[in-house]
Design an enzyme around this catalytic site. Structure first.
Site, PDB file in Angstrom:
ATOM      1  N   HIS A  83       5.479  -2.391   2.690  1.00 38.80           N
ATOM      2  CA  HIS A  83       4.931  -1.554   1.732  1.00 38.80           C
ATOM      3  C   HIS A  83       5.255  -0.087   2.302  1.00 38.80           C
ATOM      4  O   HIS A  83       4.829   0.382   3.508  1.00 38.80           O
ATOM      5  CB  HIS A  83       3.417  -1.803   1.815  1.00 38.80           C
ATOM      6  CG  HIS A  83       2.642  -0.870   0.641  1.00 38.80           C
ATOM      7  ND1 HIS A  83       2.644  -1.186  -0.614  1.00 38.80           N
ATOM      8  CD2 HIS A  83       2.326   0.453   0.738  1.00 38.80           C
ATOM      9  CE1 HIS A  83       2.170  -0.324  -1.229  1.00 38.80           C
ATOM     10  NE2 HIS A  83       1.753   0.891  -0.459  1.00 38.80           N
ATOM     11  N   ASP A 162      -8.909  -1.205  -8.065  1.00 42.61           N
ATOM     12  CA  ASP A 162      -7.687  -0.155  -7.562  1.00 42.61           C
ATOM     13  C   ASP A 162      -7.177   0.426  -8.638  1.00 42.61           C
ATOM     14  O   ASP A 162      -6.988   1.475  -8.913  1.00 42.61           O
ATOM     15  CB  ASP A 162      -6.498  -0.683  -6.562  1.00 42.61           C
ATOM     16  CG  ASP A 162      -5.796   0.427  -6.331  1.00 42.61           C
ATOM     17  OD1 ASP A 162      -6.201   1.309  -5.650  1.00 42.61           O
ATOM     18  OD2 ASP A 162      -4.573   0.386  -6.550  1.00 42.61           O
ATOM     19  N   ARG A 169      -9.399   8.836  -9.893  1.00 40.95           N
ATOM     20  CA  ARG A 169      -8.728   9.657  -8.531  1.00 40.95           C
ATOM     21  C   ARG A 169      -7.874  10.656  -9.200  1.00 40.95           C
ATOM     22  O   ARG A 169      -7.675  11.813  -8.750  1.00 40.95           O
ATOM     23  CB  ARG A 169      -8.448   8.785  -7.464  1.00 40.95           C
ATOM     24  CG  ARG A 169      -9.579   8.199  -6.753  1.00 40.95           C
ATOM     25  CD  ARG A 169      -9.084   6.809  -5.671  1.00 40.95           C
ATOM     26  NE  ARG A 169      -8.030   7.738  -4.658  1.00 40.95           N
ATOM     27  CZ  ARG A 169      -6.839   7.076  -4.097  1.00 40.95           C
ATOM     28  NH1 ARG A 169      -6.747   5.820  -4.345  1.00 40.95           N
ATOM     29  NH2 ARG A 169      -6.235   7.832  -3.240  1.00 40.95           N
ATOM     30  N   SER A 184      -7.189   1.589  -1.033  1.00 42.33           N
ATOM     31  CA  SER A 184      -6.289   1.321  -2.053  1.00 42.33           C
ATOM     32  C   SER A 184      -5.152   0.564  -1.781  1.00 42.33           C
ATOM     33  O   SER A 184      -4.761  -0.638  -2.015  1.00 42.33           O
ATOM     34  CB  SER A 184      -5.762   2.561  -2.812  1.00 42.33           C
ATOM     35  OG  SER A 184      -4.807   2.379  -3.474  1.00 42.33           O
ATOM     36  N   LYS A 188      -4.845  -4.138  -1.903  1.00 44.77           N
ATOM     37  CA  LYS A 188      -3.615  -4.634  -2.462  1.00 44.77           C
ATOM     38  C   LYS A 188      -2.856  -5.627  -1.491  1.00 44.77           C
ATOM     39  O   LYS A 188      -2.424  -6.825  -1.760  1.00 44.77           O
ATOM     40  CB  LYS A 188      -2.852  -3.791  -3.041  1.00 44.77           C
ATOM     41  CG  LYS A 188      -3.405  -3.293  -4.315  1.00 44.77           C
ATOM     42  CD  LYS A 188      -2.465  -2.035  -5.029  1.00 44.77           C
ATOM     43  CE  LYS A 188      -2.589  -1.038  -4.303  1.00 44.77           C
ATOM     44  NZ  LYS A 188      -1.858   0.313  -4.857  1.00 44.77           N
TER      45      LYS A 188
HETATM   46  N1  URA Z   1      -0.472   4.226  -2.693  1.00 43.46           N
HETATM   47  C1  URA Z   1      -1.546   3.673  -3.168  1.00 43.46           C
HETATM   48  O1  URA Z   1      -1.173   2.293  -3.657  1.00 43.46           O
HETATM   49  N2  URA Z   1      -2.690   4.165  -3.079  1.00 43.46           N
HETATM   50  C2  URA Z   1      -2.963   5.346  -2.830  1.00 43.46           C
HETATM   51  O2  URA Z   1      -4.101   5.715  -3.126  1.00 43.46           O
HETATM   52  C3  URA Z   1      -2.032   6.130  -2.457  1.00 43.46           C
HETATM   53  C4  URA Z   1      -0.877   5.716  -2.432  1.00 43.46           C
HETATM   54 CA    CA Z   2       2.414   3.153  -3.490  1.00 41.62          CA
END
Ligand code: URA
Ligand code: CA
Length: 437
Positions: A83, A162, A169, A184, A188
């Protein structure tokens, strides 16, 4: 009895929230008993007061549990996910995922669309004619067992907290809060079922954590959350001062990824970061004893063309046209191309990634709102990088567009994005450090 008001007040006053309070707030928000305005105030309180590590862990877990937690146990081997915290020209997944898969690491990757000035892997893949990222979970798992790799669009059921929270947000100036970013991302990652996770945490102009120390802190916290949740996890800190790759835009980024997997562009920053990430995936996936050996294994997959072959297999399995790896002209192309030239002689001091990301957004490559449709062919190709010497009149970059008005709007912005001065600046390391390898 717990009340949203009291929890907001507690955080506003800098106190530490209990696990029960955090679960109450997140589940109430997802169920709709806690309205947006209370969640907005809660986020702002977190933005100013922060959270300790235990609170961030509890927030991540509460968010993970707001939806489905994917079970990948039908896939044999150590499943490794990767990621990036988000950037511009950041196409590492299209390179490191096939490389790791070519080395025998099962790659079951769920990924998202681009939002704002940063690109998303789903959009990039969809620029390959025919390519589908809409797989059922059954198809997804079967494909990994068959060819070792699958990349699908993140399902709607994955961390609904999220989705709802990010949208809020985004309009309440609370994106760039460390506890909110960490929870966040990690919610995931924890929901998507991998055994091991490699994080690429960006710092600099085009990232959410502009300062290196913020990015370091984010990386440390995410690595802790992962370890405490039983995952093997490592993080790299890499620069997003300038775009990582030279190609920015969906089909353009696929082109650059293919070129790198073909063994072209040997000195590119994108290749360097992608190889490190692939090596780490190989190491955490236990396909090598040491990280040094893992790097050799990953490089061999690149040099031998096995990574490129794996990408072709992936494309074919997901109904795309695998001939794109030989013939880049099969990708969508913009009909207008314009070169931007240097206005002075000197050294390039900066090419702000965020500005380049916004230019590509203006050209139509990204979304300002979730519902926007995008133009897969448009974008920017950088011809120079920070630190390079240029002569007045030399090409700096190319704009790829579909209409003249957008091209005119972006030409000047792109020219001004390049800061040229008489002396070179000391260079910033591309890969600053790594945690957990
Ligand atoms: N990427 C994400 O998935 N969430 C965030 O809050 C910032 C970057
Ligand atoms: Ca991202």
């Amino acid at each position: 009895m717990l009340r949203a008001y009291d929890i907001i007040k507690k955080k506003r006053d800098g106190e530490v929230l209990s696990k029960e309070e955090i679960i109450f707030f997140v589940s109430g928000f997802v169920e709709g008993t806690i309205p947006d305005y209370q969640m907005s105030a809660f986020c702002m309180a977190i933005y100013f007061q922060g959270m300790n590590e235990e609170e961030i862990l509890n927030l991540s877990l509460a968010m993970r549990d707001s939806g489905e937690v994917i079970d990948l146990s039908e896939i044999k081997g150590v499943k490794v996910d990767k990621h990036s915290t988000g950037g511009v020209g950041d196409t590492t997944t299209l390179i490191c995922a096939p490389l790791a898969a070519a080395c025998g690491v099962p790659v079951a990757k769920m990924t998202g669309r681009g939002l704002g000035h940063t690109g998303g892997t789903v959009d990039k893949l969809e620029s390959i004619p025919g390519f589908s990222t809409e797989l059922s979970k059954k198809e997804f798992i079967a494909q990994v067992n068959k060819i070792g790799i699958s990349i699908m669009a993140q399902s709607q059921e994955l961390v609904p907290a999220d989705k709802k929270l990010y949208a809020l947000r985004d309009v309440t100036a609370t994106i760039d809060s460390l506890p909110l970013i960490a929870s966040s991302i990690m919610s995931k990652k924890l929901a998507s079922g991998a055994d091991a996770i490699v994080l690429d945490v960006k710092f600099g102009n085009g990232s959410f954590t502009k300062e290196l120390h913020q990015a370091e802190k984010l990386a440390e916290i995410m690595v802790k959350i992962g370890s405490q949740s039983g995952k093997k996890i490592a993080a790299f800190l890499t620069s997003m001062e300038q775009p990582l790759g030279n190609y920015i835009g969906n089909a353009l980024e696929v082109k650059e990824a293919i070129k790198i997997l073909r063994g072209e562009e040997k000195e590119s920053d994108l290749r360097k970061v992608a190889v490190e990430l692939a090596a780490c995936m190989v190491f955490l996936g236990r396909k090598a004893e040491t990280i040094e050996e893992a790097k050799k294994v990953a490089l061999h997959a690149l040099d031998s063309g096995k990574g490129l072959e794996k990408l072709a297999e992936l494309i074919k399995a997901q109904k795309g046209n695998p001939k794109v790896i030989e013939d880049l002209s099969l990708l969508p192309a913009a009909n207008l191309v314009e070169t931007v030239h240097a206005s002075a002689t000197g050294y390039i001091q900066s090419i702000p990634a965020q500005t380049i990301g916004y230019i590509s957004l203006l050209l139509g490559a990204g979304r300002s709102k979730k519902e926007d449709s995008i133009d897969l062919s448009v974008g920017v190709i950088l011809k120079k990088r920070v630190g390079e010497k240029v002569e007045k009149g030399e090409p700096l970059a190319e704009l790829y567009a579909h209409d003249h008005s957008k091209l005119n709007l972006c030409r000047k912005q792109l020219e001004e994005a390049f800061c040229i001065a008489a002396e070179p600046l000391p260079s910033i390391p591309l890969i600053q450090s790594a945690i957990g390898v």
